[in-house]
Design an enzyme around this catalytic site. Structure first.
Site, PDB file in Angstrom:
ATOM      1  N   HIS B  60      51.950  13.048  71.564  1.00 15.56           N
ATOM      2  CA  HIS B  60      53.201  13.814  71.592  1.00 15.56           C
ATOM      3  C   HIS B  60      54.017  13.524  70.339  1.00 15.56           C
ATOM      4  CE1 HIS B  60      54.495   9.924  73.099  1.00 15.56           C
ATOM      5  NE2 HIS B  60      55.763  10.296  73.202  1.00 15.56           N
ATOM      6  N   ASP B  64      57.144   7.231  67.345  1.00 15.07           N
ATOM      7  CA  ASP B  64      56.310   6.026  67.449  1.00 15.07           C
ATOM      8  C   ASP B  64      54.852   6.361  67.753  1.00 15.07           C
ATOM      9  OD1 ASP B  64      57.545   6.801  69.940  1.00 15.07           O
ATOM     10  OD2 ASP B  64      56.808   4.964  70.856  1.00 15.07           O
ATOM     11  N   HIS B  65      54.554   7.668  67.872  1.00 18.84           N
ATOM     12  CA  HIS B  65      53.172   8.087  68.118  1.00 18.84           C
ATOM     13  C   HIS B  65      52.570   8.901  66.970  1.00 18.84           C
ATOM     14  CE1 HIS B  65      53.054   6.718  72.354  1.00 18.84           C
ATOM     15  NE2 HIS B  65      54.354   6.750  72.160  1.00 18.84           N
ATOM     16  N   ASP B 210      52.788   8.722  76.491  1.00 17.33           N
ATOM     17  CA  ASP B 210      53.740   8.076  77.383  1.00 17.33           C
ATOM     18  C   ASP B 210      53.871   8.922  78.643  1.00 17.33           C
ATOM     19  OD1 ASP B 210      54.070   6.759  74.971  1.00 17.33           O
ATOM     20  OD2 ASP B 210      56.188   7.093  74.826  1.00 17.33           O
ATOM     21  N   HIS B 268      52.286  -0.231  75.168  1.00 18.26           N
ATOM     22  CA  HIS B 268      53.543   0.481  74.904  1.00 18.26           C
ATOM     23  C   HIS B 268      54.738  -0.316  75.432  1.00 18.26           C
ATOM     24  CE1 HIS B 268      56.455   3.907  74.742  1.00 18.26           C
ATOM     25  NE2 HIS B 268      55.713   4.259  73.716  1.00 18.26           N
TER      26      HIS B 268
END
Lengths: 301, 301
Positions: B60, B64-65, B210, B268
């Site tokens: 997504h 942070d991804h 997430d 995570h």
């Protein structure tokens, strides 16, 4: 005025050096200059407070100079920042940051302003009570700007025993600002050099990354206290430097010499260099007072 | 099939853990899953060859991804990559990457393809001779997808002494693929179970980050050999988990239990956790075979 190097590397990623980023600290404000990938981690590592960053200056839109910006902005937002932030840099940065905030559905809690730099000669782009910042074009493959940070002079100190009793407040302010007070017909009534002293003089820091050897910048950076100039290569790779619009250590030193700066810091080193002692020696042969940019080190200006 | 964790942290940057990124290694190919800021440095640190990455899967568009993606692509280009690269991820990634390449005036030397993931239920999005990849929706604040990597079965081994002399090449291929050979009227002529053996069985790896607790994913990830599930918080912060569409360690373990997976890896982690032993204990109380994701560690699947 203190300079902290966060990254002294160039485009190819390396475990030896982070990509370009620096903090200039003045009057408890942190001015961030360039922001390569991983800059926010460097800021944490060196305990530099991000809420004291109010202005960011990006030289150009090659990734090793700005890919860390969106992460830093996102983290400022996560940390509930409320203070406005202004980013100076080439046209396009606004669009790049905005589109990433849009897709992340990140509503900023603070005001984010962009100032597009597009000057063809030196131009003052920022001023507060402590500093002036002047942008000036460098010579790179894409639009790229250097930044000159000029400390403002502090008011001069009055020599009280030399002041006449009947001097007015306006006249005192003139003397403190380094101006003579004139009488009605323009003659010097009070000479500021006789009635005041200056204990500190305003400092100048010039940031030049990335650029081919470019004498056009010399007038702007003349007499700077510290010049940071990129030195991606050594002289044996001068052809590669020319082709990629970068500089050698010797070229950086030549600019420092011609601009009569007090100190030169070289950086933006190619990842091919593990030991930098030859790079330093090469620059020192032309300009003695040269230092290496080293990640995490501070330099008093 | 080997999993390497490059980042087990969450959105707030931390010196303890890098943001999300993993490598799944199969048949000498590296599949990159998520690509937080600094991933390219993690790849160098753990000596993972970037030219063996042909496919990247982004869950997504929270930074942070994926904030490390543009840097990785730029470095692949600097390294003169010629092989095509395909990036799977939510709509918008194409635009974000393209605009940054445009302003950097970076002409890629390789073909870069984007596949926009936009499924509302599990959907096979990739297949080669070794693996299938299925995307499936998670439950997060913005569109977010999990990925299930399913190894393809290898051809079965022939039991040579059981094969008749007059068997044809086509019939042998059928047996190796686990199919019976039938005669003209549809009766079993050669039974693959009698004439072949299977030494390995195809493995499955499910990546879920997430997501809030979300039982809709259970059918898709059922019986996976390893489930990676985010566990940003511990159960004492379940309200915060619910509000931010994240999971607790206990919730991740409950999903692992209901899906009957063989092993759970939680990751995570919020930057507030320095020691993760309580997070691990919390998950283990519900699902015994749980491990922590630790940056730089490898897990055989």
């Amino acid at each position: 005025l203190k300079l902290i190097i966060l990254g002294s590397g160039s485009a190819t990623p390396s475990l030896l050096r982070n990509p370009s980023a620096q903090i200039l600290n003045e009057a408890d404000q942190n001015y961030l200059i360039d922001c390569g990938e991983g800059t926010q981690i460097q800021l944490i590592k060196y305990k530099i407070k991000i809420h004291k960053i109010k202005n960011i200056f990006i030289s150009h839109l090659h990734g090793d100079h700005y890919f860390g910006l969106i992460g830093l902005i996102s983290s400022m937002n996560l940390a509930q920042r409320k203070e406005p932030l202004t980013i100076f840099g080439p046209k396009g940065l606004d669009e790049i940051i905005t589109i990433q905030l849009k897709y992340g559905q990140s509503n900023l809690h603070f005001k984010l302003d962009f100032v597009a730099i597009n000057c063809t000669s030196a131009l003052k782009i920022f001023e507060n009570e402590f500093l002036d910042v002047t942008a000036f074009p460098l010579n790179h493959r894409i639009p790229c700007f250097g930044y000159l940070f000029s400390q403002k002079g502090k008011p001069r100190n009055l020599i009280k025993e030399k002041l006449p009793i009947d001097i007015s407040v306006d006249e005192i302010l003139k003397l403190k600002n380094g101006e003579n007070v004139l009488d009605e017909i323009g003659r010097v009534k009070f000479n500021y050099l006789q009635m005041t002293t200056q204990q500190t003089y305003p400092k100048k820091y010039a940031y030049c990354s990335d650029s081919a050897y470019y004498e056009n910048i010399i007038d702007t950076i003349k007499n700077a206290d510290i010049l940071y100039h990129e030195a991606t290569f050594k002289e044996d790779l001068i052809n590669r430097a020319t082709f990629t619009h970068h500089s050698t250590a010797k070229q950086a030193a030549k600019i420092a010499h011609l601009a009569n700066v007090k100190k030169l810091i070289i950086g933006h080193f190619s990842s091919r260099y593990h030991d930098l002692s030859e790079n330093l020696e090469e620059a020192k042969a032309t300009f003695t007072n040269t230092m290496l940019a080293i990640d995490g080190e501070s330099y008093e200006i």
